[in-house]
Motif scaffolding. Sequence first.
Motif, PDB file in Angstrom:
ATOM      1  N   ALA A   8      20.837  37.298 -46.915  1.00 49.19           N
ATOM      2  CA  ALA A   8      19.888  38.061 -47.729  1.00 49.19           C
ATOM      3  C   ALA A   8      18.450  37.815 -47.296  1.00 49.19           C
ATOM      4  O   ALA A   8      17.574  38.611 -47.577  1.00 49.19           O
ATOM      5  CB  ALA A   8      20.052  37.695 -49.191  1.00 49.19           C
ATOM      6  N   GLY A   9      18.201  36.749 -46.621  1.00 45.56           N
ATOM      7  CA  GLY A   9      16.844  36.427 -46.181  1.00 45.56           C
ATOM      8  C   GLY A   9      16.160  35.512 -47.173  1.00 45.56           C
ATOM      9  O   GLY A   9      15.878  35.899 -48.297  1.00 45.56           O
ATOM     10  N   ALA A  10      15.909  34.304 -46.757  1.00 47.64           N
ATOM     11  CA  ALA A  10      15.226  33.328 -47.618  1.00 47.64           C
ATOM     12  C   ALA A  10      13.780  33.756 -47.834  1.00 47.64           C
ATOM     13  O   ALA A  10      13.106  34.209 -46.910  1.00 47.64           O
ATOM     14  CB  ALA A  10      15.265  31.948 -46.962  1.00 47.64           C
ATOM     15  N   LEU A  11      13.317  33.611 -49.052  1.00 50.30           N
ATOM     16  CA  LEU A  11      11.930  33.946 -49.385  1.00 50.30           C
ATOM     17  C   LEU A  11      11.002  32.896 -48.800  1.00 50.30           C
ATOM     18  O   LEU A  11      11.150  31.705 -49.084  1.00 50.30           O
ATOM     19  CB  LEU A  11      11.746  33.976 -50.902  1.00 50.30           C
ATOM     20  N   VAL A  12      10.059  33.333 -47.988  1.00 54.62           N
ATOM     21  CA  VAL A  12       9.070  32.414 -47.434  1.00 54.62           C
ATOM     22  C   VAL A  12       7.705  33.078 -47.405  1.00 54.62           C
ATOM     23  O   VAL A  12       7.595  34.296 -47.341  1.00 54.62           O
ATOM     24  CB  VAL A  12       9.423  31.928 -46.007  1.00 54.62           C
ATOM     25  N   PHE A  30      14.865  35.684 -42.968  1.00 51.77           N
ATOM     26  CA  PHE A  30      13.787  35.522 -43.931  1.00 51.77           C
ATOM     27  C   PHE A  30      13.370  36.840 -44.550  1.00 51.77           C
ATOM     28  O   PHE A  30      13.559  37.897 -43.968  1.00 51.77           O
ATOM     29  CB  PHE A  30      12.548  34.914 -43.263  1.00 51.77           C
ATOM     30  N   ARG A  31      12.764  36.725 -45.742  1.00 51.16           N
ATOM     31  CA  ARG A  31      12.075  37.846 -46.378  1.00 51.16           C
ATOM     32  C   ARG A  31      10.612  37.461 -46.460  1.00 51.16           C
ATOM     33  O   ARG A  31      10.268  36.431 -47.040  1.00 51.16           O
ATOM     34  CB  ARG A  31      12.613  38.119 -47.774  1.00 51.16           C
ATOM     35  N   GLN A  73       7.059  44.400 -47.334  1.00 48.87           N
ATOM     36  CA  GLN A  73       8.015  43.301 -47.376  1.00 48.87           C
ATOM     37  C   GLN A  73       9.105  43.624 -46.359  1.00 48.87           C
ATOM     38  O   GLN A  73       9.598  44.752 -46.311  1.00 48.87           O
ATOM     39  CB  GLN A  73       8.603  43.185 -48.772  1.00 48.87           C
ATOM     40  N   PHE A  74       9.458  42.628 -45.541  1.00 49.78           N
ATOM     41  CA  PHE A  74      10.464  42.811 -44.497  1.00 49.78           C
ATOM     42  C   PHE A  74      11.529  41.726 -44.613  1.00 49.78           C
ATOM     43  O   PHE A  74      11.225  40.586 -44.943  1.00 49.78           O
ATOM     44  CB  PHE A  74       9.834  42.720 -43.106  1.00 49.78           C
ATOM     45  N   ILE A  75      12.768  42.106 -44.304  1.00 45.69           N
ATOM     46  CA  ILE A  75      13.861  41.146 -44.200  1.00 45.69           C
ATOM     47  C   ILE A  75      14.409  41.263 -42.791  1.00 45.69           C
ATOM     48  O   ILE A  75      14.657  42.363 -42.299  1.00 45.69           O
ATOM     49  CB  ILE A  75      14.991  41.441 -45.207  1.00 45.69           C
ATOM     50  N   GLY A  76      14.567  40.121 -42.140  1.00 42.79           N
ATOM     51  CA  GLY A  76      15.085  40.128 -40.781  1.00 42.79           C
ATOM     52  C   GLY A  76      15.273  38.727 -40.252  1.00 42.79           C
ATOM     53  O   GLY A  76      15.160  37.738 -40.985  1.00 42.79           O
ATOM     54  N   LEU A  88       9.579  38.515 -36.227  1.00 44.38           N
ATOM     55  CA  LEU A  88      10.678  38.818 -37.129  1.00 44.38           C
ATOM     56  C   LEU A  88      11.280  40.158 -36.729  1.00 44.38           C
ATOM     57  O   LEU A  88      10.595  41.173 -36.717  1.00 44.38           O
ATOM     58  CB  LEU A  88      10.178  38.891 -38.579  1.00 44.38           C
ATOM     59  N   LYS A  89      12.549  40.149 -36.353  1.00 43.92           N
ATOM     60  CA  LYS A  89      13.272  41.384 -36.008  1.00 43.92           C
ATOM     61  C   LYS A  89      13.754  41.981 -37.323  1.00 43.92           C
ATOM     62  O   LYS A  89      14.804  41.608 -37.847  1.00 43.92           O
ATOM     63  CB  LYS A  89      14.454  41.089 -35.089  1.00 43.92           C
ATOM     64  N   ALA A  90      12.990  42.918 -37.863  1.00 43.52           N
ATOM     65  CA  ALA A  90      13.255  43.459 -39.196  1.00 43.52           C
ATOM     66  C   ALA A  90      14.456  44.396 -39.201  1.00 43.52           C
ATOM     67  O   ALA A  90      14.632  45.209 -38.308  1.00 43.52           O
ATOM     68  CB  ALA A  90      12.025  44.188 -39.710  1.00 43.52           C
ATOM     69  N   ARG A  91      15.275  44.244 -40.227  1.00 45.76           N
ATOM     70  CA  ARG A  91      16.382  45.178 -40.449  1.00 45.76           C
ATOM     71  C   ARG A  91      16.150  45.985 -41.706  1.00 45.76           C
ATOM     72  O   ARG A  91      16.736  47.029 -41.913  1.00 45.76           O
ATOM     73  CB  ARG A  91      17.719  44.455 -40.481  1.00 45.76           C
TER      74      ARG A  91
END
Length: 124
Positions: A8-12, A30-31, A73-76, A88-91
Motif C-alpha cells: 500500500a505504500g508506507a506514509l513518509v 511509499f506514499r 500525493q504519489f504511491i510507488g 519514486l517510480k509512481a504507480r
Amino acid sequence: MATSAISAGALVNLQELTPSSPNFKQGASFRVTGKLQEYNLETAIAVIVDEGASLKIDTQHMKLNLRPGSIYQFIGELHIEPNNEAILKARVGRNVDGLDINLYRHSLQLLREFQTEQINTRTS
C-alpha cells in the motif's frame, strides 16, 4: 495461481527519504505528498517539494494532468540511482489541493505515536 502482493505504500514525509534515513531502501514502497515544483513532459519526471526537501517522481506509467504549484500525493517504489539520488517510480498519483498539509503532517505524527504505543503495549 501465484499472486504478487502490492504494498500500500508506507506514509513518509519527503524529509525521511534521505540517504541517512532507514527508509532509504531500494524498492521500498511509499506514499509521499508534496507541492509540484516542476514537471518535464518529455521525461515524465516531476519534482515535488515539502518543507525544504524534494523528491523526483517518475510518472511515465500514469495519466495525470500535472500542474506546477498544486499538491500531489504519489504511491510507488523507491529507486536509488548510483549517485544516491532517489526517484519514486509512481504507480498511483492524485491531486490533493484541498488537503490541509499542516493538519496532514500532524495526523501522520499522531499515527506514528499511536503505532509506537501499540508496539510497546504488545511487547510489555
